[in-house]
Design a protein around this motif. Structure first.
Motif, PDB file in Angstrom:
ATOM      1  N   THR A  14       0.872  -1.170   0.000  1.00  0.00           N
ATOM      2  CA  THR A  14       0.000   0.000   0.000  1.00  0.00           C
ATOM      3  C   THR A  14       0.913   1.225   0.000  1.00  0.00           C
ATOM      4  O   THR A  14       2.139   1.103  -0.076  1.00  0.00           O
ATOM      5  CB  THR A  14      -0.910   0.015   1.240  1.00  0.00           C
ATOM      6  N   ASP A  15       0.331   2.412   0.102  1.00  0.00           N
ATOM      7  CA  ASP A  15       1.150   3.621   0.074  1.00  0.00           C
ATOM      8  C   ASP A  15       2.106   3.698   1.253  1.00  0.00           C
ATOM      9  O   ASP A  15       3.191   4.274   1.149  1.00  0.00           O
ATOM     10  CB  ASP A  15       0.262   4.876   0.068  1.00  0.00           C
ATOM     11  N   ASP A  16       1.725   3.137   2.405  1.00  0.00           N
ATOM     12  CA  ASP A  16       2.551   3.309   3.593  1.00  0.00           C
ATOM     13  C   ASP A  16       2.856   2.011   4.337  1.00  0.00           C
ATOM     14  O   ASP A  16       3.367   2.032   5.445  1.00  0.00           O
ATOM     15  CB  ASP A  16       1.882   4.289   4.563  1.00  0.00           C
ATOM     16  N   ALA A  17       2.559   0.868   3.728  1.00  0.00           N
ATOM     17  CA  ALA A  17       2.807  -0.406   4.416  1.00  0.00           C
ATOM     18  C   ALA A  17       2.986  -1.523   3.407  1.00  0.00           C
ATOM     19  O   ALA A  17       2.728  -1.349   2.221  1.00  0.00           O
ATOM     20  CB  ALA A  17       1.666  -0.734   5.377  1.00  0.00           C
ATOM     21  N   LEU A  18       3.433  -2.650   3.920  1.00  0.00           N
ATOM     22  CA  LEU A  18       3.659  -3.827   3.076  1.00  0.00           C
ATOM     23  C   LEU A  18       3.169  -5.056   3.804  1.00  0.00           C
ATOM     24  O   LEU A  18       3.476  -5.258   4.967  1.00  0.00           O
ATOM     25  CB  LEU A  18       5.149  -3.955   2.766  1.00  0.00           C
ATOM     26  N   PHE A  19       2.403  -5.872   3.106  1.00  0.00           N
ATOM     27  CA  PHE A  19       1.849  -7.088   3.692  1.00  0.00           C
ATOM     28  C   PHE A  19       2.250  -8.279   2.828  1.00  0.00           C
ATOM     29  O   PHE A  19       2.485  -8.138   1.626  1.00  0.00           O
ATOM     30  CB  PHE A  19       0.322  -6.985   3.769  1.00  0.00           C
ATOM     31  N   VAL A  20       2.315  -9.453   3.473  1.00  0.00           N
ATOM     32  CA  VAL A  20       2.720 -10.650   2.739  1.00  0.00           C
ATOM     33  C   VAL A  20       1.689 -11.753   2.942  1.00  0.00           C
ATOM     34  O   VAL A  20       1.896 -12.690   3.713  1.00  0.00           O
ATOM     35  CB  VAL A  20       4.130 -11.126   3.176  1.00  0.00           C
ATOM     36  N   PRO A  21       0.560 -11.652   2.258  1.00  0.00           N
ATOM     37  CA  PRO A  21      -0.443 -12.718   2.332  1.00  0.00           C
ATOM     38  C   PRO A  21       0.051 -13.984   1.639  1.00  0.00           C
ATOM     39  O   PRO A  21       0.997 -13.944   0.854  1.00  0.00           O
ATOM     40  CB  PRO A  21      -1.656 -12.124   1.615  1.00  0.00           C
ATOM     41  N   VAL A  22      -0.611 -15.085   1.931  1.00  0.00           N
ATOM     42  CA  VAL A  22      -0.141 -16.400   1.507  1.00  0.00           C
ATOM     43  C   VAL A  22      -1.197 -17.122   0.675  1.00  0.00           C
ATOM     44  O   VAL A  22      -2.370 -17.188   1.060  1.00  0.00           O
ATOM     45  CB  VAL A  22       0.235 -17.263   2.735  1.00  0.00           C
ATOM     46  N   ILE A  23      -0.751 -17.657  -0.466  1.00  0.00           N
ATOM     47  CA  ILE A  23      -1.589 -18.547  -1.266  1.00  0.00           C
ATOM     48  C   ILE A  23      -1.287 -19.968  -0.798  1.00  0.00           C
ATOM     49  O   ILE A  23      -0.230 -20.522  -1.099  1.00  0.00           O
ATOM     50  CB  ILE A  23      -1.298 -18.400  -2.771  1.00  0.00           C
ATOM     51  N   LYS A  24      -2.186 -20.526  -0.038  1.00  0.00           N
ATOM     52  CA  LYS A  24      -1.942 -21.835   0.580  1.00  0.00           C
ATOM     53  C   LYS A  24      -2.189 -22.958  -0.427  1.00  0.00           C
ATOM     54  O   LYS A  24      -3.100 -22.888  -1.254  1.00  0.00           O
ATOM     55  CB  LYS A  24      -2.805 -22.003   1.823  1.00  0.00           C
ATOM     56  N   ASP A  25      -1.341 -23.998  -0.334  1.00  0.00           N
ATOM     57  CA  ASP A  25      -1.432 -25.169  -1.226  1.00  0.00           C
ATOM     58  C   ASP A  25      -1.477 -24.730  -2.690  1.00  0.00           C
ATOM     59  O   ASP A  25      -2.301 -25.206  -3.481  1.00  0.00           O
ATOM     60  CB  ASP A  25      -2.664 -26.009  -0.882  1.00  0.00           C
ATOM     61  N   ALA A  26      -0.546 -23.845  -3.051  1.00  0.00           N
ATOM     62  CA  ALA A  26      -0.538 -23.279  -4.406  1.00  0.00           C
ATOM     63  C   ALA A  26      -0.319 -24.335  -5.473  1.00  0.00           C
ATOM     64  O   ALA A  26      -0.775 -24.176  -6.614  1.00  0.00           O
ATOM     65  CB  ALA A  26       0.548 -22.201  -4.505  1.00  0.00           C
ATOM     66  N   ASP A  27       0.370 -25.420  -5.127  1.00  0.00           N
ATOM     67  CA  ASP A  27       0.633 -26.473  -6.111  1.00  0.00           C
ATOM     68  C   ASP A  27      -0.638 -27.223  -6.504  1.00  0.00           C
ATOM     69  O   ASP A  27      -0.687 -27.869  -7.550  1.00  0.00           O
ATOM     70  CB  ASP A  27       1.657 -27.464  -5.556  1.00  0.00           C
ATOM     71  N   GLU A  28      -1.683 -27.130  -5.693  1.00  0.00           N
ATOM     72  CA  GLU A  28      -2.932 -27.821  -5.973  1.00  0.00           C
ATOM     73  C   GLU A  28      -3.919 -26.942  -6.739  1.00  0.00           C
ATOM     74  O   GLU A  28      -5.004 -27.406  -7.101  1.00  0.00           O
ATOM     75  CB  GLU A  28      -3.565 -28.298  -4.665  1.00  0.00           C
ATOM     76  N   LYS A  29      -3.553 -25.699  -6.978  1.00  0.00           N
ATOM     77  CA  LYS A  29      -4.461 -24.752  -7.613  1.00  0.00           C
ATOM     78  C   LYS A  29      -4.125 -24.560  -9.088  1.00  0.00           C
ATOM     79  O   LYS A  29      -2.976 -24.680  -9.493  1.00  0.00           O
ATOM     80  CB  LYS A  29      -4.417 -23.403  -6.890  1.00  0.00           C
ATOM     81  N   THR A  30      -5.134 -24.265  -9.878  1.00  0.00           N
ATOM     82  CA  THR A  30      -4.937 -23.938 -11.294  1.00  0.00           C
ATOM     83  C   THR A  30      -4.450 -22.495 -11.412  1.00  0.00           C
ATOM     84  O   THR A  30      -4.449 -21.737 -10.430  1.00  0.00           O
ATOM     85  CB  THR A  30      -6.256 -24.081 -12.062  1.00  0.00           C
ATOM     86  N   ILE A  31      -4.071 -22.113 -12.627  1.00  0.00           N
ATOM     87  CA  ILE A  31      -3.692 -20.725 -12.862  1.00  0.00           C
ATOM     88  C   ILE A  31      -4.869 -19.809 -12.542  1.00  0.00           C
ATOM     89  O   ILE A  31      -4.701 -18.747 -11.920  1.00  0.00           O
ATOM     90  CB  ILE A  31      -3.216 -20.532 -14.317  1.00  0.00           C
ATOM     91  N   LYS A  32      -6.058 -20.215 -12.933  1.00  0.00           N
ATOM     92  CA  LYS A  32      -7.257 -19.433 -12.609  1.00  0.00           C
ATOM     93  C   LYS A  32      -7.435 -19.305 -11.106  1.00  0.00           C
ATOM     94  O   LYS A  32      -7.729 -18.219 -10.584  1.00  0.00           O
ATOM     95  CB  LYS A  32      -8.481 -20.081 -13.235  1.00  0.00           C
ATOM     96  N   GLY A  33      -7.260 -20.397 -10.368  1.00  0.00           N
ATOM     97  CA  GLY A  33      -7.403 -20.367  -8.921  1.00  0.00           C
ATOM     98  C   GLY A  33      -6.389 -19.448  -8.270  1.00  0.00           C
ATOM     99  O   GLY A  33      -6.698 -18.713  -7.315  1.00  0.00           O
ATOM    100  N   ILE A  34      -5.158 -19.463  -8.777  1.00  0.00           N
ATOM    101  CA  ILE A  34      -4.113 -18.587  -8.238  1.00  0.00           C
ATOM    102  C   ILE A  34      -4.420 -17.129  -8.564  1.00  0.00           C
ATOM    103  O   ILE A  34      -4.276 -16.242  -7.715  1.00  0.00           O
ATOM    104  CB  ILE A  34      -2.731 -19.009  -8.780  1.00  0.00           C
ATOM    105  N   ALA A  35      -4.865 -16.861  -9.805  1.00  0.00           N
ATOM    106  CA  ALA A  35      -5.225 -15.492 -10.189  1.00  0.00           C
ATOM    107  C   ALA A  35      -6.337 -14.957  -9.289  1.00  0.00           C
ATOM    108  O   ALA A  35      -6.329 -13.783  -8.889  1.00  0.00           O
ATOM    109  CB  ALA A  35      -5.656 -15.454 -11.651  1.00  0.00           C
ATOM    110  N   LYS A  36      -7.296 -15.811  -8.969  1.00  0.00           N
ATOM    111  CA  LYS A  36      -8.399 -15.409  -8.098  1.00  0.00           C
ATOM    112  C   LYS A  36      -7.883 -15.049  -6.708  1.00  0.00           C
ATOM    113  O   LYS A  36      -8.295 -14.028  -6.122  1.00  0.00           O
ATOM    114  CB  LYS A  36      -9.431 -16.522  -8.009  1.00  0.00           C
ATOM    115  N   GLU A  37      -6.973 -15.867  -6.160  1.00  0.00           N
ATOM    116  CA  GLU A  37      -6.449 -15.582  -4.828  1.00  0.00           C
ATOM    117  C   GLU A  37      -5.605 -14.317  -4.812  1.00  0.00           C
ATOM    118  O   GLU A  37      -5.644 -13.539  -3.853  1.00  0.00           O
ATOM    119  CB  GLU A  37      -5.649 -16.783  -4.305  1.00  0.00           C
ATOM    120  N   ILE A  38      -4.809 -14.098  -5.856  1.00  0.00           N
ATOM    121  CA  ILE A  38      -4.030 -12.855  -5.944  1.00  0.00           C
ATOM    122  C   ILE A  38      -4.986 -11.666  -5.895  1.00  0.00           C
ATOM    123  O   ILE A  38      -4.758 -10.688  -5.162  1.00  0.00           O
ATOM    124  CB  ILE A  38      -3.178 -12.831  -7.222  1.00  0.00           C
ATOM    125  N   HIS A  39      -6.050 -11.738  -6.682  1.00  0.00           N
ATOM    126  CA  HIS A  39      -7.047 -10.659  -6.718  1.00  0.00           C
ATOM    127  C   HIS A  39      -7.696 -10.458  -5.354  1.00  0.00           C
ATOM    128  O   HIS A  39      -7.822  -9.321  -4.868  1.00  0.00           O
ATOM    129  CB  HIS A  39      -8.108 -10.992  -7.768  1.00  0.00           C
TER     130      HIS A  39
END
Length: 264
Positions: A134-159
């Motif tokens: 963000t403008d004044d902070a940084l966060f590191v969210p996690v895509i859990k079990d990313a190897d089990e997800k499709t590209i679409k599933g990963i794109a959705k989680e990023i969003h």
């Protein structure tokens, strides 16, 4: 290059600060009229503590590999409009990179490890941390079990994770359990960078900007879409051989994308 999944080399995960028996000296910095003093927020203190711990404890080493992603760019551009209309969110380049990394981590579990003093722990779950600024902070969210997800599933989680950060609804649980970090430094045009490892993980991959430039292909000059993948590694846990093979595998996956590649 894609959704705002973060260009900054610092990863804000909440860690205990490095303990010291001696009080840390506060630097004396003179000010003059016109200088602005900004208070250090708790989030910035957490970032500083974690980065200090990472640099203090981890012997960082770096390596980089160049990848031809011309076919990836073509395939994503073929799909993006229809995908957005159907799914309601963007099909980003970054989703392809995260999927390739998750697949390679499954094949090279050494990369999904952590230093634990008298042992190295290879994590079973492949949970990919992504940095969101963000403008004044940084966060590191996690895509859990990313190897089990499709590209679409990963794109959705990023969003969804990026939306949570912007709306201020991200929870601590969204940032827990990461085993490997992929950082989208290319979103601001960076072409080479050396990330600080997200403690206690053993590596971080910087995905740089996709740049079209002349390349020799079959003895002829051709315009190709090229990207640098920059890996920072914990040299207590990882050596150049496994890291080189890991990057080669990611390169192979990305360069193998073609018009038949499905995102579902």
């Amino acid at each position: 290059m894609q959704e705002k999944a973060a260009p900054i080399n610092e990863q804000a995960v909440k860690q205990e600060p490095v303990q010291s028996s001696k009080p840390k000296a506060v630097p004396s910095i003179s000010t003059v009229p016109g200088d602005v003093e900004l208070p250090v927020t708790p989030i910035r203190q957490a970032i500083a503590a974690n980065m200090l711990r990472s640099k203090h404890e981890i012997p960082h080493a770096w390596t980089m590999m160049e990848v031809d992603v011309t076919n990836l760019v073509t395939r994503r551009n073929q799909l993006k409009d229809q995908f957005k209309a159907k799914e309601g969110f963007n099909l980003t380049f970054f989703a392809f990179f995260v999927k390739a990394v998750a697949q390679a981590l499954k094949e090279f579990p050494e990369m999904n490890s952590m230093w634990a003093g008298d042992k190295i722990v290879q994590k079973k779950a492949i949970n990919v941390s992504i940095a969101v600024a963000t403008d004044d902070a940084l966060f590191v969210p996690v895509i859990k079990d990313a190897d089990e997800k499709t590209i679409k599933g990963i794109a959705k989680e990023i969003h969804e994770l990026a939306s949570k950060v912007r709306q201020g609804t991200l929870k601590q649980s969204d940032m827990e359990g990461g085993t490997f970090t992929v950082n989208n430094t290319g979103s601001f045009g960076s072409v080479q960078s050396m990330g600080i490892i997200n403690y206690p993980q053993a590596a971080i991959l910087q995905v740089e900007s996709i740049v079209k430039r002349p390349v020799i292909v079959n003895g002829m000059i051709a315009a190709r879409d090229m990207v640098n993948l920059c890996l920072s590694l914990d040299h207590r846990v990882l050596d150049g051989l496994v890291c080189g093979r890991f990057l080669q595998r990611i390169k192979q996956i990305l360069e193998g994308i073609d018009e038949q590649t499905s995102v579902y």
